[in-house]
Design a protein around this motif. Structure first.
Motif, PDB file in Angstrom:
ATOM      1  N   ALA A   1      37.812  56.278  28.349  1.00  0.00           N
ATOM      2  CA  ALA A   1      39.208  55.836  28.426  1.00  0.00           C
ATOM      3  C   ALA A   1      39.369  54.693  29.421  1.00  0.00           C
ATOM      4  O   ALA A   1      40.084  53.721  29.152  1.00  0.00           O
ATOM      5  N   LEU A   2      38.703  54.802  30.582  1.00  0.00           N
ATOM      6  CA  LEU A   2      38.783  53.730  31.576  1.00  0.00           C
ATOM      7  C   LEU A   2      38.143  52.441  31.059  1.00  0.00           C
ATOM      8  O   LEU A   2      38.661  51.356  31.298  1.00  0.00           O
ATOM      9  N   ARG A   3      37.044  52.564  30.360  1.00  0.00           N
ATOM     10  CA  ARG A   3      36.391  51.362  29.826  1.00  0.00           C
ATOM     11  C   ARG A   3      37.261  50.704  28.753  1.00  0.00           C
ATOM     12  O   ARG A   3      37.270  49.491  28.617  1.00  0.00           O
ATOM     13  N   ARG A   4      38.010  51.507  28.032  1.00  0.00           N
ATOM     14  CA  ARG A   4      38.844  50.957  26.962  1.00  0.00           C
ATOM     15  C   ARG A   4      40.163  50.391  27.482  1.00  0.00           C
ATOM     16  O   ARG A   4      40.594  49.313  27.085  1.00  0.00           O
ATOM     17  N   TRP A   5      40.846  51.153  28.363  1.00  0.00           N
ATOM     18  CA  TRP A   5      42.193  50.762  28.792  1.00  0.00           C
ATOM     19  C   TRP A   5      42.303  50.420  30.270  1.00  0.00           C
ATOM     20  O   TRP A   5      43.386  50.077  30.760  1.00  0.00           O
ATOM     21  N   GLY A   6      41.214  50.502  31.010  1.00  0.00           N
ATOM     22  CA  GLY A   6      41.257  50.266  32.455  1.00  0.00           C
ATOM     23  C   GLY A   6      41.749  48.893  32.849  1.00  0.00           C
ATOM     24  O   GLY A   6      42.384  48.734  33.889  1.00  0.00           O
ATOM     25  N   LYS A   7      41.477  47.894  32.018  1.00  0.00           N
ATOM     26  CA  LYS A   7      41.910  46.523  32.345  1.00  0.00           C
ATOM     27  C   LYS A   7      43.422  46.445  32.511  1.00  0.00           C
ATOM     28  O   LYS A   7      43.922  45.638  33.280  1.00  0.00           O
ATOM     29  N   ARG A   8      44.119  47.282  31.804  1.00  0.00           N
ATOM     30  CA  ARG A   8      45.593  47.281  31.879  1.00  0.00           C
ATOM     31  C   ARG A   8      46.108  47.716  33.248  1.00  0.00           C
ATOM     32  O   ARG A   8      47.231  47.385  33.601  1.00  0.00           O
ATOM     33  N   ILE A   9      45.290  48.462  33.964  1.00  0.00           N
ATOM     34  CA  ILE A   9      45.707  48.899  35.309  1.00  0.00           C
ATOM     35  C   ILE A   9      44.812  48.291  36.394  1.00  0.00           C
ATOM     36  O   ILE A   9      44.797  48.774  37.514  1.00  0.00           O
ATOM     37  N   GLY A  10      44.068  47.255  36.032  1.00  0.00           N
ATOM     38  CA  GLY A  10      43.280  46.521  37.017  1.00  0.00           C
ATOM     39  C   GLY A  10      41.886  47.063  37.281  1.00  0.00           C
ATOM     40  O   GLY A  10      41.278  46.728  38.294  1.00  0.00           O
ATOM     41  N   ILE A  11      41.370  47.902  36.401  1.00  0.00           N
ATOM     42  CA  ILE A  11      40.020  48.438  36.579  1.00  0.00           C
ATOM     43  C   ILE A  11      39.095  47.761  35.572  1.00  0.00           C
ATOM     44  O   ILE A  11      39.287  47.878  34.366  1.00  0.00           O
ATOM     45  N   ARG A  12      38.101  47.052  36.112  1.00  0.00           N
ATOM     46  CA  ARG A  12      37.139  46.357  35.249  1.00  0.00           C
ATOM     47  C   ARG A  12      35.914  47.244  35.040  1.00  0.00           C
ATOM     48  O   ARG A  12      35.648  48.154  35.839  1.00  0.00           O
ATOM     49  N   GLU A  13      35.150  46.944  33.999  1.00  0.00           N
ATOM     50  CA  GLU A  13      33.924  47.705  33.741  1.00  0.00           C
ATOM     51  C   GLU A  13      32.966  47.623  34.910  1.00  0.00           C
ATOM     52  O   GLU A  13      32.302  48.599  35.248  1.00  0.00           O
ATOM     53  N   HIS A  14      32.909  46.467  35.545  1.00  0.00           N
ATOM     54  CA  HIS A  14      32.059  46.286  36.719  1.00  0.00           C
ATOM     55  C   HIS A  14      32.452  47.273  37.825  1.00  0.00           C
ATOM     56  O   HIS A  14      31.587  47.849  38.501  1.00  0.00           O
ATOM     57  N   ASP A  15      33.754  47.487  38.006  1.00  0.00           N
ATOM     58  CA  ASP A  15      34.235  48.425  39.029  1.00  0.00           C
ATOM     59  C   ASP A  15      33.793  49.852  38.707  1.00  0.00           C
ATOM     60  O   ASP A  15      33.418  50.614  39.596  1.00  0.00           O
ATOM     61  N   ILE A  16      33.854  50.209  37.439  1.00  0.00           N
ATOM     62  CA  ILE A  16      33.439  51.548  37.011  1.00  0.00           C
ATOM     63  C   ILE A  16      31.949  51.736  37.290  1.00  0.00           C
ATOM     64  O   ILE A  16      31.536  52.754  37.856  1.00  0.00           O
ATOM     65  N   ASP A  17      31.144  50.749  36.920  1.00  0.00           N
ATOM     66  CA  ASP A  17      29.699  50.836  37.135  1.00  0.00           C
ATOM     67  C   ASP A  17      29.360  50.933  38.620  1.00  0.00           C
ATOM     68  O   ASP A  17      28.506  51.732  39.012  1.00  0.00           O
ATOM     69  N   ARG A  18      30.035  50.138  39.453  1.00  0.00           N
ATOM     70  CA  ARG A  18      29.811  50.197  40.905  1.00  0.00           C
ATOM     71  C   ARG A  18      30.203  51.564  41.460  1.00  0.00           C
ATOM     72  O   ARG A  18      29.514  52.115  42.325  1.00  0.00           O
ATOM     73  N   GLY A  19      31.298  52.103  40.969  1.00  0.00           N
ATOM     74  CA  GLY A  19      31.734  53.423  41.421  1.00  0.00           C
ATOM     75  C   GLY A  19      30.739  54.515  41.070  1.00  0.00           C
ATOM     76  O   GLY A  19      30.469  55.408  41.879  1.00  0.00           O
ATOM     77  N   ILE A  20      30.163  54.432  39.882  1.00  0.00           N
ATOM     78  CA  ILE A  20      29.167  55.423  39.463  1.00  0.00           C
ATOM     79  C   ILE A  20      27.918  55.328  40.332  1.00  0.00           C
ATOM     80  O   ILE A  20      27.378  56.349  40.781  1.00  0.00           O
ATOM     81  N   VAL A  21      27.458  54.111  40.603  1.00  0.00           N
ATOM     82  CA  VAL A  21      26.282  53.927  41.468  1.00  0.00           C
ATOM     83  C   VAL A  21      26.574  54.477  42.867  1.00  0.00           C
ATOM     84  O   VAL A  21      25.744  55.176  43.455  1.00  0.00           O
TER      85      VAL A  21
END
Length: 172
Positions: free
Chosen positions: A79-99
């Motif tokens: 869901a974040l990867r699909r709609w995160g851009k709408r609330i300012g979350i980029r895929e790069h941010d998700i990947d960094r958070g997981i690491v």
């Protein structure tokens, strides 16, 4: 909420703490302190004990945390990867958070359990980062015990002095 806890005791504490840990805004500070006050006899006719209140609160926290962990694990990342851009979350941010969570997740869950607000939502990133369920449960349980015990003990201390505290508010 007070009537619910008074009427259903440990079950009510378990259900409310489960809801709080499953990201539903129910204040654990009120649940556990009121449960502790009931254990001290603040309300005549209630028959709870402090250890039972702490166990019910901790069990509810752990169960609710697993619900939020499962939401993070099985639904939040897509869901974040699909709609995160709408609330300012980029895929790069998700990947960094997981690491980051892979490196510091154990400490984050353990310490996060005793921090207000953080404690409610720490299960979501743990699920997103695919923290193993058993490890998540161990750190969650260890982190929940001091929180629930401290709040219940504070409520117990207030409950044992309930009459003097209530009378102090009837002053001038």
């Amino acid at each position: 909420m007070q009537q619910f806890i008074t009427n259903y005791g440990y079950l009510a504490i378990f259900v409310l703490m489960l809801a709080e840990s499953a990201c539903i805004p129910v204040p654990s500070e009120l649940i556990m302190t009121f449960g502790g006050a009931l254990a001290a006899g603040a309300v005549p006719g209630t028959h709870l004990n402090l250890i039972g209140v702490i166990l019910a609160g901790t069990a509810g926290n752990v169960a609710g945390s697993y619900i939020a962990w499962a939401v993070g694990r099985y639904g939040a990342e897509p869901a974040l990867r699909r709609w995160g851009k709408r609330i300012g979350i980029r895929e790069h941010d998700i990947d960094r958070g997981i690491v980051w969570f892979d490196r510091h997740g154990n400490k984050a869950v353990l310490i996060g359990r005793v921090l207000p607000v953080v404690r409610t939502f720490i299960s979501l990133p743990a699920g997103i980062a695919e923290m193993p369920a058993l490890r998540f449960g161990i750190y969650t349980t260890i982190g929940c015990i001091p929180w629930t015990a401290a709040l219940a003990a504070a409520g117990y201390a207030v409950g044992t002095n309930w009459e003097s505290i209530a009378n102090a508010f009837h002053g001038p």
